[in-house]
Design an enzyme around this catalytic site. Structure first.
Site, short mmCIF file in Angstrom:
data_model
loop_
_atom_site.label_atom_id
_atom_site.label_comp_id
_atom_site.label_asym_id
_atom_site.label_seq_id
_atom_site.Cartn_x
_atom_site.Cartn_y
_atom_site.Cartn_z
N LYS A 133 0.70 -1.22 0.14
CA LYS A 133 0.07 0.21 0.08
C LYS A 133 0.82 1.28 -0.19
CE LYS A 133 -4.45 -1.48 1.52
NZ LYS A 133 -4.42 -2.77 1.99
N GLU A 154 -9.79 7.16 3.58
CA GLU A 154 -10.98 6.35 4.19
C GLU A 154 -10.30 5.15 4.54
OE1 GLU A 154 -11.27 6.04 0.84
OE2 GLU A 154 -10.85 4.02 0.93
N SER A 211 1.58 -10.01 -0.78
CA SER A 211 1.44 -8.22 -0.79
C SER A 211 1.54 -7.93 0.77
CB SER A 211 -0.19 -8.14 -0.98
OG SER A 211 -0.95 -8.86 -0.15
C1 LIG Z 1 -5.36 -3.97 1.69
C2 LIG Z 1 -4.57 -5.08 1.34
C3 LIG Z 1 -4.89 -6.00 0.43
C4 LIG Z 1 -6.08 -6.10 -0.53
O1 LIG Z 1 -5.95 -4.57 -1.27
P1 LIG Z 1 -5.74 -4.78 -2.92
O2 LIG Z 1 -6.05 -3.25 -3.23
O3 LIG Z 1 -6.68 -5.77 -3.49
O4 LIG Z 1 -4.42 -5.25 -2.93
C5 LIG Z 1 -4.03 -7.15 0.20
N1 LIG Z 1 -3.03 -7.34 0.89
C6 LIG Z 1 -2.63 -6.68 1.95
C7 LIG Z 1 -1.36 -7.15 2.60
C8 LIG Z 1 -3.27 -5.43 2.33
O5 LIG Z 1 -3.01 -4.43 3.42
#
Ligand SMILES: *Cc1c(COP(=O)(O)O)cnc(C)c1O
Length: 602
Positions: free
Chosen positions: A298, A320, A586
């Site tokens: 993010k 948000e 992610s």
């Molecule tokens: C917020 C988040 C997601 C989901 O958001 P996307 O916009 O679909 O990437 C996925 N993995 C992590 C670790 C997150 O913090």
């Protein structure tokens, strides 16, 4: 459009340029050129990935010498840059691809090419000079309209970062590749890889724009657009008019790249997970976004948007957040830039995600509770929009995923595309190839997945797999599997696929993972789903939790529960042993420790 980089001669520089992922590399075998390869060791060319065409460039050389050098260096393409005849050119086609180059000026007679049409594979149109190319000058590209044969061509001569926009406007049906040379050098034969990388981005973006990217109206096929109240129009319109120019600006790029490197800690590693590879019978790679500052992908988007807000002259940031992850990323970059930050969060979410509320406060942000409706994400979104309408001039709204009205989905995808850009380079280092067989990522709104897919979208042979959260099961009534349960409609300002009742009310999604607990997907995902460019699957809470545990105990990496969804999908796939598979990790699992502990009873 394909890319050829020509005139390489120095071993380290050749390796660095090869890692950028050109389609052709050109080696000049003409003694009078300042880019002559001389006695370049054969190992240097042997080390170039097989996916890159190695091109020997000759000027009026004898057939015997050309054949000798083809065999010595393993050229698969020759470029004949002198006065070679059609018959002479054709003679090499039983073993290599043949490009015949011509110097073009305003008087150039394209009729002379007819005799070559059946004797070569490609033409190259270069600027006419007294010597044989390498002038650094362009010719009048309008003249290409006079070329009507069916042989595709390379465009050469003076192409630089300054005129790539012009190059991109050439819409000739046989325009096959650009040839980059002297305008990307620090000295003759030594390429400036930073400049080349910028050019590759611009050229490849163009292709994306044409195929799967957003069109000039803000749509991806049937999806996208900007469905906003009239009072928001000026804010969104300002962004729409400015974002591309700002993002492509050299100062912006330099500041973004510097923060990515020195603040976020990029490039994030592409880790070859050996025990996973053994278990699943393929080469499994993790793209380690979990190692970024603040623990997920993010931050890439938050940095991009704060730099954009600064250039738009904004003094205040709003956002948000549902689970708090995007709120923390936003509060982080606001602290970094010394800009006021207000984060809206549903009251119920504030209670559920108390540590993230504390984090945001510690970082200096104001957390505003949204107490209407279900007191969750969508109510926080409404509050943020209300704030933005009331403060259109000084405030920028940072959206955290590839959702919202155009231009947000495209803007966020561009910031996150650094994930796949790095991955391509890293795959060349690991495997010798730029393209894997599979790419997997979890999808909430879809930003990590879009970043992970972005530079592979055009490479149709790469299978893209997007993993949604099935929650307690797709049919359980407690799920966030949007493509399975959703219909087309409008959510958060764009036309997309979302979970809704027959009369159009948004259905509350459910997932054990806070980041995937979202009732829609970004419009570009809706498009990729509808046209089948990516496969959308779903994984339950239980499957994801088991996968998170497995990854912890087999690889020593505690993944976020979101990312665990992508990992769980491996269980359901069949691979060939030679397959290369990239999974976007992610985020890290520290934030989910309580949930893991409760679930497994540690
Ligand atoms: C917020 C988040 C997601 C989901 O958001 P996307 O916009 O679909 O990437 C996925 N993995 C992590 C670790 C997150 O913090």
């Amino acid at each position: 459009m394909k890319i050829k980089v020509c005139g390489l001669k120095q071993p380290e520089n050749i390796a660095a340029v090869a890692a950028l992922g050109a389609n052709y590399l050109g080696f000049i075998c003409y003694g009078r050129s300042p880019r002559y390869i001389g006695a370049l060791p054969v190992e240097v060319l042997a080390a170039i990935p097989a996916s890159i065409h190695k091109t020997g460039v000759f000027v009026n050389e004898t057939a015997q010498n050309i054949n000798l050098l083809i065999d010595k260096y393993g050229f698969d393409t020759v470029q004949l840059h002198g006065d070679e005849s059609p018959e002479f050119s054709n003679a090499f086609r039983n073993k290599v691809t043949v490009i015949k180059a011509f110097g073009v000026d305003n008087e150039f007679d394209f009729g002379q090419l007819e005799n070559y049409a059946n004797n070569v594979d490609y033409f190259m149109f270069d600027t006419k000079t007294s010597g044989y190319g390498g002038s650094g000058k362009t010719f009048n590209w309008d003249i290409l309209n006079n070329y009507r044969l069916n042989v595709p061509f390379f465009l050469s001569g003076g192409i630089s970062l300054d005129n790539l926009d012009e190059v991109k406007k050439i819409s000739h049906p046989q325009f096959y590749a650009v040839d980059l040379n002297s305008r990307f050098e620090t000295e003759p034969g030594i390429k400036n890889t930073d400049k080349l990388e910028q050019a590759f981005d611009i050229i490849k973006n163009k292709t994306l724009q044409m195929k799967y990217g957003v069109n000039e109206h803000g749509y991806y096929g049937d999806f996208g657009g900007a469905y906003i109240p009239e009072m928001l129009y000026p804010n969104v319109e300002e962004l729409r008019q400015q974002y591309i120019n700002i993002i492509n600006d050299a100062d912006f790029k330099a500041e973004f790249d510097d923060l990515m490197k020195n603040y976020v800690g990029r490039p994030s590693p592409l880790y070859h997970a050996k025990r996973y590879s053994e278990k699943y019978g393929a080469n499994i790679f993790f793209k380690r976004e979990d190692l970024n500052h603040t623990g997920s992908h993010k931050i890439n988007n938050a940095i991009g948007q704060i730099l954009l807000a600064k250039r738009l002259g904004k003094k205040r940031i709003i956002a948000e957040t549902g689970a708090g992850q995007h709120g923390v990323a936003t509060a982080t970059v606001c602290a970094l830039m010394g800009i006021e930050c207000v984060v809206y969060m549903g009251e119920i979410d504030m209670a559920r995600q108390a540590p993230n509320v504390s984090r945001m406060k510690m970082l200096g942000a104001t957390v505003m509770p949204a107490s209407s409706g279900s007191k969750t994400l969508k109510d926080a979104t409404n509050e943020a929009l209300r704030d933005w309408i009331a403060n259109p001039v000084d405030t920028h709204y940072i959206i955290g995923s590839v959702v919202g009205p155009y231009p947000y989905p495209d803007m966020v995808a561009r910031f996150q595309s650094i994930i796949s850009k790095e991955t391509k380079k890293q795959l060349v280092e690991h495997t010798g190839k730029e393209l894997p067989e599979y790419v997997l990522a979890c999808v909430g709104g879809g930003s990590n997945a879009m970043g992970m897919f972005y530079h592979f979208l055009d490479d149709e042979q790469v299978k893209l797999v997007a993993v949604e959260a099935a929650g307690k099961g797709v049919d359980s009534g407690h799920s966030a599997a949007t493509t399975f349960l959703g219909q087309e409609g409008v959510l958060h300002g764009s036309r997309t696929i979302l979970m809704q009742t027959p009369d159009g009310q948004v259905i509350e999604p459910y997932s054990i993972s806070a980041g995937l607990d979202y009732p829609g997907i970004g419009p570009q995902h809706a498009h990729l789903y509808k046209i089948n460019r990516a496969q959308y699957v779903s994984v339950t809470d239980d499957e994801a939790m088991q996968a998170g545990l497995l990854c912890s105990q087999m690889e020593g990496i505690i993944p976020a529960i979101e990312s665990s969804h992508a990992l769980a999908q491996l269980e359901k796939m069949k691979f060939n042993p030679s397959d290369n598979v990239v999974i976007c990790l992610s985020g890290r699992g520290d934030k989910d420790l309580d949930t893991f502990i409760k679930y497994f009873g540690y």
